[in-house]
Design an enzyme around this catalytic site. Structure first.
Site, short mmCIF file in Angstrom:
data_model
loop_
_atom_site.label_atom_id
_atom_site.label_comp_id
_atom_site.label_asym_id
_atom_site.label_seq_id
_atom_site.Cartn_x
_atom_site.Cartn_y
_atom_site.Cartn_z
N HIS A 218 20.31 28.33 -8.51
CA HIS A 218 21.51 28.96 -7.38
C HIS A 218 22.34 29.15 -8.29
O HIS A 218 22.67 27.46 -10.01
CB HIS A 218 21.87 27.61 -6.66
CG HIS A 218 21.05 27.34 -5.55
ND1 HIS A 218 19.23 27.05 -5.13
CD2 HIS A 218 21.18 27.67 -4.68
CE1 HIS A 218 19.13 26.57 -4.45
NE2 HIS A 218 19.58 27.79 -4.05
N ASP B 188 12.39 26.53 0.87
CA ASP B 188 13.37 26.83 0.91
C ASP B 188 14.70 26.12 0.35
O ASP B 188 13.95 25.02 -0.56
CB ASP B 188 14.61 27.94 1.94
CG ASP B 188 15.07 26.63 2.95
OD1 ASP B 188 15.02 25.98 2.58
OD2 ASP B 188 14.84 27.04 3.90
N SER B 189 16.16 26.61 -0.32
CA SER B 189 16.84 25.85 -0.46
C SER B 189 17.39 24.12 0.10
O SER B 189 17.70 22.79 -0.75
CB SER B 189 18.52 25.94 -1.20
OG SER B 189 18.00 27.57 -1.95
#
EC number: 2.3.1.251
Length: 186
Positions: free
Chosen positions: A59, A102-103
């Site tokens: 990120h 995913d995140s």
């Protein structure tokens, strides 16, 4: 009225007969959609396969608050599988499916087509740049199918590649570098 008909007739004669016009049209290069369809179809018929292993989700710190970064998963465990081919120009095409965490540590599937223009700077080495287009689904969007077109780059040595994309976004969303290893099985 006769002068308009004469002008139209003379114009058609200057362009050629309707049969000649049709022949010129059919001899023309196929359009974008036909070439795209042909590439997807040729890739689907390929008997060459590859494995995808997600490696990192990063990120971009310039777009996220520290608390958000601390809450995110950046180890996207998962797996993918695809068919690939190199075309007459040596460019890479693939149809693939991949699922990873995913995140938020929720499963995210992605199914798509990918293309990369490929350069060969040294024996066994390839550099690629192109795009992927497909469909994903995320838990934070109630797993509604979402279309995506994303940039794609890779560094490859023989059958192994490090491939990556960047998902654009705004403050505290998107702006993610996602990378995986790609292993050609044949």
């Amino acid at each position: 009225m006769r002068s308009i008909a004469f002008c139209l007739g003379a114009g058609l004669l200057a362009l050629g007969s309707p049969a000649a016009l049709a022949a010129d049209y059919t001899a023309a290069e196929p359009g974008f959609w036909q070439r795209s369809r042909d590439n997807v179809e040729a890739t689907w018929r390929s008997d060459r396969y590859e494995l995808y292993v997600p490696a990192v989700t990063w990120h971009n710190r310039a777009f996220y608050d520290r608390a958000k970064i601390d809450s995110f998963n950046e180890r996207p465990w998962g797996l993918g599988f695809g068919r690939y081919r190199y075309d007459a120009d040596g460019d890479w095409h693939a149809l693939y499916a991949m699922a990873f965490l995913d995140s938020h540590k929720d499963v995210e599937p992605f199914v798509g087509y990918a293309y990369q223009k490929t350069w060969r700077p040294l024996d066994g080495w390839r550099l690629g740049a192109g795009f992927t287009a497909g469909v994903t689904a995320r838990s934070d969007y109630s797993y509604i199918p979402l279309p995506a077109v994303l940039p794609l780059v890779s560094v490859e040595y023989r059958r192994l590649a490090l491939q990556a994309t960047y998902i654009p976004g705004g403050h505290n969303n998107g702006n993610v570098l996602f990378a995986w290893l790609r292993w050609q099985l044949d």
